[in-house]
Write an enzyme that holds these catalytic residues in place. Structure first.
Site, PDB file in Angstrom:
ATOM      1  N   ASN A 106       6.851  -1.037  -5.470  1.00  0.00           N
ATOM      2  CA  ASN A 106       6.489   0.079  -4.591  1.00  0.00           C
ATOM      3  C   ASN A 106       7.173   1.319  -5.166  1.00  0.00           C
ATOM      4  O   ASN A 106       8.354   1.557  -4.937  1.00  0.00           O
ATOM      5  CB  ASN A 106       6.966  -0.213  -3.166  1.00  0.00           C
ATOM      6  CG  ASN A 106       6.610   0.909  -2.204  1.00  0.00           C
ATOM      7  OD1 ASN A 106       6.067   1.942  -2.606  1.00  0.00           O
ATOM      8  ND2 ASN A 106       6.921   0.708  -0.939  1.00  0.00           N
TER       9      ASN A 106
ATOM     10  N   ARG B  40       2.073  -1.493  -4.519  1.00  0.00           N
ATOM     11  CA  ARG B  40       1.680  -0.862  -3.261  1.00  0.00           C
ATOM     12  C   ARG B  40       1.124   0.529  -3.579  1.00  0.00           C
ATOM     13  O   ARG B  40       1.743   1.290  -4.320  1.00  0.00           O
ATOM     14  CB  ARG B  40       2.885  -0.711  -2.342  1.00  0.00           C
ATOM     15  CG  ARG B  40       2.517   0.002  -1.063  1.00  0.00           C
ATOM     16  CD  ARG B  40       3.685   0.583  -0.371  1.00  0.00           C
ATOM     17  NE  ARG B  40       3.237   1.273   0.833  1.00  0.00           N
ATOM     18  CZ  ARG B  40       3.881   2.292   1.370  1.00  0.00           C
ATOM     19  NH1 ARG B  40       4.993   2.736   0.823  1.00  0.00           N
ATOM     20  NH2 ARG B  40       3.429   2.864   2.450  1.00  0.00           N
TER      21      ARG B  40
ATOM     22  N   HIS C   3      -0.524   1.427   6.991  1.00  0.00           N
ATOM     23  CA  HIS C   3       0.159   0.175   7.374  1.00  0.00           C
ATOM     24  C   HIS C   3      -0.776  -1.038   7.320  1.00  0.00           C
ATOM     25  O   HIS C   3      -0.499  -2.065   7.945  1.00  0.00           O
ATOM     26  CB  HIS C   3       0.772   0.263   8.798  1.00  0.00           C
ATOM     27  CG  HIS C   3       1.905   1.225   8.918  1.00  0.00           C
ATOM     28  ND1 HIS C   3       2.050   2.062   9.992  1.00  0.00           N
ATOM     29  CD2 HIS C   3       2.948   1.493   8.100  1.00  0.00           C
ATOM     30  CE1 HIS C   3       3.138   2.809   9.837  1.00  0.00           C
ATOM     31  NE2 HIS C   3       3.692   2.488   8.690  1.00  0.00           N
TER      32      HIS C   3
ATOM     33  N   ARG D 104       8.235  12.437  12.649  1.00  0.00           N
ATOM     34  CA  ARG D 104       6.883  13.018  12.741  1.00  0.00           C
ATOM     35  C   ARG D 104       6.461  13.108  14.201  1.00  0.00           C
ATOM     36  O   ARG D 104       6.773  12.222  15.005  1.00  0.00           O
ATOM     37  CB  ARG D 104       5.875  12.147  11.985  1.00  0.00           C
ATOM     38  CG  ARG D 104       6.107  12.139  10.496  1.00  0.00           C
ATOM     39  CD  ARG D 104       5.079  11.282   9.788  1.00  0.00           C
ATOM     40  NE  ARG D 104       5.686  10.595   8.669  1.00  0.00           N
ATOM     41  CZ  ARG D 104       5.400   9.367   8.269  1.00  0.00           C
ATOM     42  NH1 ARG D 104       4.462   8.667   8.889  1.00  0.00           N
ATOM     43  NH2 ARG D 104       6.026   8.837   7.247  1.00  0.00           N
TER      44      ARG D 104
ATOM     45  N   GLU E 289       5.359  -7.104   3.940  1.00  0.00           N
ATOM     46  CA  GLU E 289       4.315  -6.470   3.122  1.00  0.00           C
ATOM     47  C   GLU E 289       4.411  -6.917   1.669  1.00  0.00           C
ATOM     48  O   GLU E 289       3.387  -7.069   1.001  1.00  0.00           O
ATOM     49  CB  GLU E 289       4.452  -4.939   3.229  1.00  0.00           C
ATOM     50  CG  GLU E 289       4.016  -4.428   4.589  1.00  0.00           C
ATOM     51  CD  GLU E 289       4.575  -3.052   4.936  1.00  0.00           C
ATOM     52  OE1 GLU E 289       5.782  -2.968   5.213  1.00  0.00           O
ATOM     53  OE2 GLU E 289       3.809  -2.085   4.927  1.00  0.00           O
TER      54      GLU E 289
END
Ligand code: AMP
Length: 396
Positions: free
Chosen positions: A10, A88, A177, A238, A382
């Protein structure tokens, strides 16, 4: 050892997360993080057999740390066990409906999506180019955060803005996601003994970034994140959903320019903005226990917006087989799970307080009582999902 392990990468703008995983037996041989790349504090944190080793590498960039990682893997005789590499990739736009083996066309398409993920996709491409250089003979796969949501119907992914913006510029809701959603949905169906292709699932992935999704018969039919990961739920920093005219207000009334407003909404809002204390849920829970009013308020807003979003997403399902909580907050925050299930009482959710207190560990992750719709905690993985995809695509 035969060649059956996958190197999962990643690659971010200033970090590279990596792991070597056997997707068959799910064993993780090594994992780690190269962080603060191209800075004086650059370093690799190498985790193996429960031990952590730190390699300081002042000013090392992506290429130099990849060389070092390769060297460390060679020392452990792990390079010869690698069958493929899985990357990823955050944004696949509308190009990618599933994970794919990487070739020149795929690299070009990831490049074409740069405008949709200007921070992420260039960093992924850098990682891909470097691993192609150091592992020229290994198949490499791209696993997209967005591709799982490509099954959403137009009514769920279109914004009510001039259609030409979608037609000509691909402005639409994409969702993120997806790799986590695929993993936890499979896991939940297995634990609850429900065929994935008959399942109706609500899922909340609550980490630093937070989103929720409605997953019908194993396919995403709606999700809260949008063109970018800013839309939807309250997150660490956020804001999630806001009135788009806030942009105009902040510009006209306070003189903020676009960059200032973008930073404010992405980096200074969410739990941090509300609490004026921290973006970290643990810190806020501790502060709440001490009576910190704004920490309490931040957790209340976070939980309420999540519950409201989950109710909206439920309208895409026939019924609810399971509500899954995952991600750092979903897997650990008893307080937020309890608040959300209380807010969702219209669906009949009844929390089992003891099960919630130990994250459902004694009963397949289930945190609700026997006569309630099922809510459960599932630890996402993941990296394992990326390893599975890469192995399948590479035919090993
Ligand atoms: P992730 O991005 O999935 O690693 O999740 C990070 C978030 O999980 C942060 O807000 C952490 O505060 C939160 N988190 C991790 N452990 C706990 C915990 N034990 N209780 C509450 N929140 C936690």
């Amino acid at each position: 050892m035969s060649k059956q392990n996958i190197l999962v990468i990643n690659s971010g703008s200033s970090s590279i997360k990596f792991a070597v995983i056997n997707p068959q037996n799910e064993h993780e041989y090594v994992s780690g993080l190269a962080e603060r790349l191209s800075q004086p504090e650059a370093r690799i944190i190498w985790k193996q057999d429960g031990e952590k080793t730190i390699y300081d590498m002042p000013n090392a960039d992506h290429d130099i740390v990849c060389q070092k990682i390769l060297h460390l893997l060679e020392e452990q005789q792990l390079t010869e066990t690698l069958a493929a590499i899985g990357h990823r990739v955050v944004h696949g736009g509308e190009h990618f409906k599933a994970s794919t083996l990487i070739n020149d066309d795929v690299v070009q398409a990831i490049e074409d999506c740069k405008g949709l993920a200007p921070l992420h996709n260039p960093a992924h491409l850098l990682g891909i180019r470097i691993t192609q250089k150091y592992f020229p003979n290994l198949p490499q796969a791209a696993v997209f955060d967005t591709s799982f949501h490509q099954t959403m119907p137009p009514q769920a992914y279109l914004y009510a803005i001039p259609h030409s913006l979608y037609r000509d510029h691909h402005v639409r809701r994409y969702g993120f996601h997806g790799t986590s959603y695929r993993f936890v949905t499979g896991e939940a169906c297995q634990r609850l003994n429900i065929p994935v292709n008959e399942s109706n699932i609500l899922c909340a992935h609550l980490g630093n970034g937070c989103s929720a999704a409605a997953i019908y018969h194993g396919q995403s039919v709606d999700t809260t994140m949008g063109l970018t990961p800013l839309e939807g739920l309250v997150m660490g920093t956020r804001c999630g959903n806001i009135d788009a005219n806030i942009f105009n207000f902040l510009h006209q009334q306070l003189g903020y320019d676009i960059d200032r407003i973008t930073t404010l909404l992405n980096k200074e809002s969410g739990l941090l903005g509300l609490s004026e204390l921290s973006n970290d849920c643990r810190t806020l829970e501790e502060a709440m226990e001490q009576g910190h009013e704004q920490a309490t308020l931040a957790i209340d807003v976070f939980s309420y917006v999540l519950a409201k979003s989950l109710s909206g997403l439920a309208s895409s399902l026939d019924h609810i087989d399971a509500l899954i909580f995952t991600g750092g907050i979903g897997e650990n925050s008893r307080v937020i799970r309890a608040k959300v299930l209380q807010q969702l009482r219209i669906f009949g959710f009844q929390l089992d307080a003891d099960a919630n207190a130990n994250n459902g560990k004694n009963n397949k992750g289930i945190i609700t009582t026997a006569d309630s719709p099922v809510a459960l905690v599932i630890n996402t993985n993941e990296e394992l999902m990326i390893a599975r995809d890469a192995a399948q695509l590479a035919g090993c």
